[in-house]
Design a protein around this motif. Sequence first.
Motif, PDB file in Angstrom:
ATOM      1  N   UNK A  92       0.804  -1.219   0.000  1.00 10.65           N
ATOM      2  CA  UNK A  92       0.000   0.000   0.000  1.00 10.65           C
ATOM      3  C   UNK A  92       0.835   1.266   0.000  1.00 10.65           C
ATOM      4  N   UNK A  93       2.062   1.211   0.526  1.00 14.20           N
ATOM      5  CA  UNK A  93       2.952   2.384   0.500  1.00 14.20           C
ATOM      6  C   UNK A  93       3.233   2.780  -0.944  1.00 14.20           C
ATOM      7  N   UNK A  94       3.483   1.796  -1.774  1.00 12.52           N
ATOM      8  CA  UNK A  94       3.761   2.078  -3.187  1.00 12.52           C
ATOM      9  C   UNK A  94       2.542   2.727  -3.835  1.00 12.52           C
ATOM     10  N   UNK A  95       1.362   2.205  -3.556  1.00 14.00           N
ATOM     11  CA  UNK A  95       0.139   2.780  -4.117  1.00 14.00           C
ATOM     12  C   UNK A  95      -0.097   4.197  -3.650  1.00 14.00           C
ATOM     13  N   UNK A  96       0.167   4.463  -2.370  1.00 14.26           N
ATOM     14  CA  UNK A  96      -0.027   5.814  -1.847  1.00 14.26           C
ATOM     15  C   UNK A  96       0.957   6.795  -2.482  1.00 14.26           C
ATOM     16  N   UNK A  97       2.198   6.388  -2.640  1.00  8.61           N
ATOM     17  CA  UNK A  97       3.198   7.269  -3.262  1.00  8.61           C
ATOM     18  C   UNK A  97       2.837   7.516  -4.721  1.00  8.61           C
ATOM     19  N   UNK A  98       2.419   6.475  -5.429  1.00  9.12           N
ATOM     20  CA  UNK A  98       1.975   6.662  -6.818  1.00  9.12           C
ATOM     21  C   UNK A  98       0.795   7.632  -6.882  1.00  9.12           C
ATOM     22  N   UNK A  99      -0.091   7.550  -5.912  1.00  9.62           N
ATOM     23  CA  UNK A  99      -1.242   8.456  -5.871  1.00  9.62           C
ATOM     24  C   UNK A  99      -0.820   9.905  -5.695  1.00  9.62           C
ATOM     25  N   UNK A 100       0.149  10.142  -4.810  1.00  5.13           N
ATOM     26  CA  UNK A 100       0.635  11.515  -4.611  1.00  5.13           C
ATOM     27  C   UNK A 100       1.304  12.056  -5.874  1.00  5.13           C
ATOM     28  N   UNK A 101       2.116  11.226  -6.523  1.00  5.44           N
ATOM     29  CA  UNK A 101       2.796  11.655  -7.752  1.00  5.44           C
ATOM     30  C   UNK A 101       1.773  11.922  -8.863  1.00  5.44           C
ATOM     31  N   UNK A 102       0.770  11.061  -8.966  1.00  2.20           N
ATOM     32  CA  UNK A 102      -0.221  11.241 -10.033  1.00  2.20           C
ATOM     33  C   UNK A 102      -1.079  12.483  -9.797  1.00  2.20           C
ATOM     34  N   UNK A 103      -1.373  12.819  -8.550  1.00  2.00           N
ATOM     35  CA  UNK A 103      -2.136  14.048  -8.283  1.00  2.00           C
ATOM     36  C   UNK A 103      -1.354  15.278  -8.719  1.00  2.00           C
ATOM     37  N   UNK A 104      -0.050  15.247  -8.519  1.00  7.19           N
ATOM     38  CA  UNK A 104       0.789  16.364  -8.967  1.00  7.19           C
ATOM     39  C   UNK A 104       0.750  16.456 -10.496  1.00  7.19           C
ATOM     40  N   UNK A 130      -8.506  12.332 -10.918  1.00  6.00           N
ATOM     41  CA  UNK A 130      -8.297  12.821  -9.551  1.00  6.00           C
ATOM     42  C   UNK A 130      -8.900  11.849  -8.533  1.00  6.00           C
ATOM     43  N   UNK A 131     -10.041  11.280  -8.837  1.00  4.23           N
ATOM     44  CA  UNK A 131     -10.679  10.335  -7.917  1.00  4.23           C
ATOM     45  C   UNK A 131      -9.881   9.052  -7.767  1.00  4.23           C
ATOM     46  N   UNK A 132      -9.325   8.556  -8.868  1.00  2.00           N
ATOM     47  CA  UNK A 132      -8.487   7.357  -8.804  1.00  2.00           C
ATOM     48  C   UNK A 132      -7.272   7.611  -7.921  1.00  2.00           C
ATOM     49  N   UNK A 133      -6.636   8.769  -8.109  1.00  5.58           N
ATOM     50  CA  UNK A 133      -5.446   9.097  -7.320  1.00  5.58           C
ATOM     51  C   UNK A 133      -5.797   9.213  -5.838  1.00  5.58           C
ATOM     52  N   UNK A 134      -6.907   9.870  -5.537  1.00  5.81           N
ATOM     53  CA  UNK A 134      -7.308  10.025  -4.143  1.00  5.81           C
ATOM     54  C   UNK A 134      -7.635   8.671  -3.516  1.00  5.81           C
ATOM     55  N   UNK A 135      -8.315   7.821  -4.254  1.00  9.44           N
ATOM     56  CA  UNK A 135      -8.624   6.478  -3.747  1.00  9.44           C
ATOM     57  C   UNK A 135      -7.342   5.686  -3.506  1.00  9.44           C
ATOM     58  N   UNK A 136      -6.369   5.811  -4.406  1.00  9.58           N
ATOM     59  CA  UNK A 136      -5.087   5.131  -4.223  1.00  9.58           C
ATOM     60  C   UNK A 136      -4.364   5.605  -2.980  1.00  9.58           C
TER      61      UNK A 136
END
Length: 159
Positions: free
Chosen positions: A93-105, A115-121
Amino acid sequence: MSYPPPSGGWHDPSTPGPQSSPPDPYAPADPYATAGYPPNAYPQPGAYPPPAGYPGYGYPPAPKQNGLAIAAMVVSIIGALGLCGYGLGGYIGVVGAILGHVSRKQIRERGEGGEGFATAGIIVGWIATVLAVLATIAIVIFIVWAANHDTSGFDGTTY
């Protein structure tokens, strides 16, 4: 009381006189009237455009989805499912959360969708990580307890 006649080519049906209406621009064309039947049997596309001021047909195209946002959500869900394996799979899940932060940027910079996919990740990834840490702490406490527990069953007392 009498009202002035309406303007714009419209006639009051209660007033006498000739009633001529303008030709209907949306009336179907006679396909047999064209000389090129059958190739020109139908009106060409755009022959009858909508009046000015009306929006076009359909919906506007959706913005391009950020692939990293979708990957963040998928990896985070896999991490959450990994909690079933003694809770240690949740560290994914750490990898998914970091990917989510990068994708939101990236989404903010590029104006993409997802944006919803990134927030869910991000949310699912961090929750899976916290649960994995709690599961690891519980496993360590259990191992320490089991190592210090006397399993011989003999305590020196007689019955």
